[in-house]
Design a protein around this motif. Structure first.
Motif, PDB file in Angstrom:
ATOM      1  N   SER A   1       0.825  -1.209   0.000  1.00 14.43           N
ATOM      2  CA  SER A   1       0.000   0.000   0.000  1.00 14.43           C
ATOM      3  C   SER A   1       0.860   1.260   0.000  1.00 14.43           C
ATOM      4  CB  SER A   1      -0.940   0.002   1.206  1.00 14.43           C
ATOM      5  OG  SER A   1      -0.211   0.120   2.416  1.00 14.43           O
ATOM      6  N   LEU A   2       2.096   1.150   0.496  1.00 16.21           N
ATOM      7  CA  LEU A   2       3.004   2.294   0.496  1.00 16.21           C
ATOM      8  C   LEU A   2       3.772   2.389  -0.818  1.00 16.21           C
ATOM      9  CD1 LEU A   2       4.478   2.072   4.133  1.00 16.21           C
ATOM     10  CD2 LEU A   2       2.440   3.250   3.316  1.00 16.21           C
ATOM     11  N   LYS A   3       3.519   1.445  -1.714  1.00 12.40           N
ATOM     12  CA  LYS A   3       4.132   1.415  -3.050  1.00 12.40           C
ATOM     13  C   LYS A   3       5.638   1.217  -3.002  1.00 12.40           C
ATOM     14  CE  LYS A   3       0.542   4.527  -4.821  1.00 12.40           C
ATOM     15  NZ  LYS A   3       0.258   5.831  -5.493  1.00 12.40           N
ATOM     16  N   HIS A   4       6.102   0.466  -2.001  1.00 14.71           N
ATOM     17  CA  HIS A   4       7.502   0.097  -1.968  1.00 14.71           C
ATOM     18  C   HIS A   4       7.752  -1.003  -3.003  1.00 14.71           C
ATOM     19  CE1 HIS A   4       8.033   2.769   1.290  1.00 14.71           C
ATOM     20  NE2 HIS A   4       7.539   1.995   2.244  1.00 14.71           N
ATOM     21  N   ILE A   5       8.999  -1.324  -3.236  1.00 14.53           N
ATOM     22  CA  ILE A   5       9.369  -2.211  -4.341  1.00 14.53           C
ATOM     23  C   ILE A   5       9.986  -3.500  -3.805  1.00 14.53           C
ATOM     24  CG2 ILE A   5      10.753  -2.415  -6.445  1.00 14.53           C
ATOM     25  CD1 ILE A   5      10.780   0.700  -6.510  1.00 14.53           C
ATOM     26  N   PRO A   6       9.354  -4.648  -4.052  1.00 15.33           N
ATOM     27  CA  PRO A   6       9.926  -5.919  -3.577  1.00 15.33           C
ATOM     28  C   PRO A   6      11.146  -6.323  -4.385  1.00 15.33           C
ATOM     29  CG  PRO A   6       7.956  -6.328  -4.874  1.00 15.33           C
ATOM     30  CD  PRO A   6       8.059  -4.844  -4.740  1.00 15.33           C
ATOM     31  N   VAL A   7      12.151  -6.853  -3.697  1.00 10.92           N
ATOM     32  CA  VAL A   7      13.382  -7.291  -4.361  1.00 10.92           C
ATOM     33  C   VAL A   7      13.543  -8.787  -4.142  1.00 10.92           C
ATOM     34  CG1 VAL A   7      15.890  -7.073  -4.480  1.00 10.92           C
ATOM     35  CG2 VAL A   7      14.481  -5.044  -4.026  1.00 10.92           C
ATOM     36  N   ASP A   8      13.451  -9.542  -5.218  1.00  7.68           N
ATOM     37  CA  ASP A   8      13.714 -10.980  -5.183  1.00  7.68           C
ATOM     38  C   ASP A   8      15.154 -11.165  -5.643  1.00  7.68           C
ATOM     39  OD1 ASP A   8      13.954 -13.697  -5.610  1.00  7.68           O
ATOM     40  OD2 ASP A   8      11.932 -13.921  -6.437  1.00  7.68           O
ATOM     41  N   ARG A   9      16.015 -11.585  -4.718  1.00  7.77           N
ATOM     42  CA  ARG A   9      17.442 -11.675  -5.042  1.00  7.77           C
ATOM     43  C   ARG A   9      17.716 -12.672  -6.160  1.00  7.77           C
ATOM     44  NH1 ARG A   9      20.070 -11.428   1.097  1.00  7.77           N
ATOM     45  NH2 ARG A   9      19.366  -9.296   1.543  1.00  7.77           N
ATOM     46  N   GLY A  10      16.777 -13.574  -6.390  1.00 10.61           N
ATOM     47  CA  GLY A  10      16.959 -14.526  -7.486  1.00 10.61           C
ATOM     48  C   GLY A  10      16.501 -13.971  -8.820  1.00 10.61           C
ATOM     49  N   GLN A  11      15.700 -12.896  -8.791  1.00 11.85           N
ATOM     50  CA  GLN A  11      15.192 -12.277 -10.018  1.00 11.85           C
ATOM     51  C   GLN A  11      15.264 -10.756  -9.876  1.00 11.85           C
ATOM     52  OE1 GLN A  11      11.264 -14.099 -10.167  1.00 11.85           O
ATOM     53  NE2 GLN A  11      11.988 -15.654 -11.606  1.00 11.85           N
ATOM     54  N   GLY A  12      16.477 -10.258  -9.698  1.00 17.70           N
ATOM     55  CA  GLY A  12      16.665  -8.844  -9.433  1.00 17.70           C
ATOM     56  C   GLY A  12      16.293  -7.926 -10.568  1.00 17.70           C
ATOM     57  N   ALA A  13      16.246  -8.464 -11.794  1.00  9.71           N
ATOM     58  CA  ALA A  13      15.940  -7.616 -12.950  1.00  9.71           C
ATOM     59  C   ALA A  13      14.548  -7.011 -12.847  1.00  9.71           C
ATOM     60  CB  ALA A  13      16.081  -8.420 -14.236  1.00  9.71           C
TER      61      ALA A  13
END
Length: 255
Positions: free
Chosen positions: A84-96
């Motif tokens: 809801s805060l529009k932060h960005i998830p980072v998947d270290r296996g799919q960083g692109a």
């Protein structure tokens, strides 16, 4: 207006008041009042991102969209809030995927918060930087806003219990002049590391006493924190252990 984000900010400020935290913020004028910016932050504790948004809030109540590990978004409590805060998830296996999302945010004029060190520095010195912040700045045309925090590790950091009671801890936040997204990513990353290193030393010098032997004080200043070299070794061992556990989970059962 973003009611959820504003509510979270209000709740955080009430928590800080209850904790008696004392903030010293400098360089707010270096946060652009509008338009994009890559907010590059040093990483000493789990709550760095909550403090790193203060300068932007003071600069016209701007909001930062932080890049955070995917596990935080997967949590049933923190996940809905982060989205809801529009932060960005980072998947270290799919960083692109997270990189592309961050660039799109920047192109829309947002402030995007990123940790160039990628993980908490156990030494509380600056680790080697990844080039992601520089690359997204160059691709989007957004300036980099170097932001350094000192004292946050006293509240909650890796390997030590959280201190969320009324501690009265002092937390210093310094924003440096923006770096224009010019040149190649490696050169810009090196410049970013140099600028943030200088600001870190400045904040440490102005902070006050660093008691000898304290866990939150770098070895260079007489504390019991590991040296940067020791911390890098611990990080490597931890990464190897995680990789081994993942491999074990992926191994089929033997008859």
């Amino acid at each position: 207006m973003e009611p959820v984000y504003d509510t979270v900010i209000t709740a955080a400020r009430l928590l800080w008041l209850a904790e008696g935290l004392k903030f010293k913020v400098s360089g707010v004028e270096h946060v652009p009042p509008k338009g994009p910016g890559v907010v590059a932050i040093n990483h000493t504790g789990y709550l760095d991102f909550t403090y790193a948004g203060i300068p932007a809030h003071l600069q016209g109540r701007r909001k930062v969209r932080f890049m955070a590990k995917k596990e935080v978004f997967d949590n049933k409590i923190s996940g809905p809030i982060m989205r809801s805060l529009k932060h960005i998830p980072v998947d270290r296996g799919q960083g692109a995927d997270s990189y592309r999302a961050a660039v799109e945010y920047l192109k829309r004029g947002e402030l995007v918060g990123v940790y160039p060190e990628a993980t908490i520095s156990r030494s509380f010195e600056l680790k080697e930087f990844k080039s992601g912040a520089a690359r997204m700045a160059i691709e989007s045309g957004a300036p980099i806003i170097p932001t350094v925090i000192w004292g946050a590790q006293r509240v909650w950091t890796k390997g030590h219990p959280k201190q969320l009671g009324r501690t009265g801890y002092k937390i210093s936040i310094g924003v440096c002049e923006p770096l224009e997204p010019t040149g190649d990513a490696d050169a810009l990353t090196a410049k970013l590391h140099q600028v943030m290193s200088g600001k870190l030393l400045e904040l440490q010098d102005a902070y006050g006493e660093h008691p000898e032997g304290e866990f939150w004080v770098p070895a260079r200043l007489g504390g019991s924190a590991p040296t940067l070299e020791e911390a890098n070794r611990l990080d490597a061992e931890e990464a190897a252990e995680r990789a081994a556990k993942r491999a074990e989970r992926g191994t089929p059962d033997q008859a």
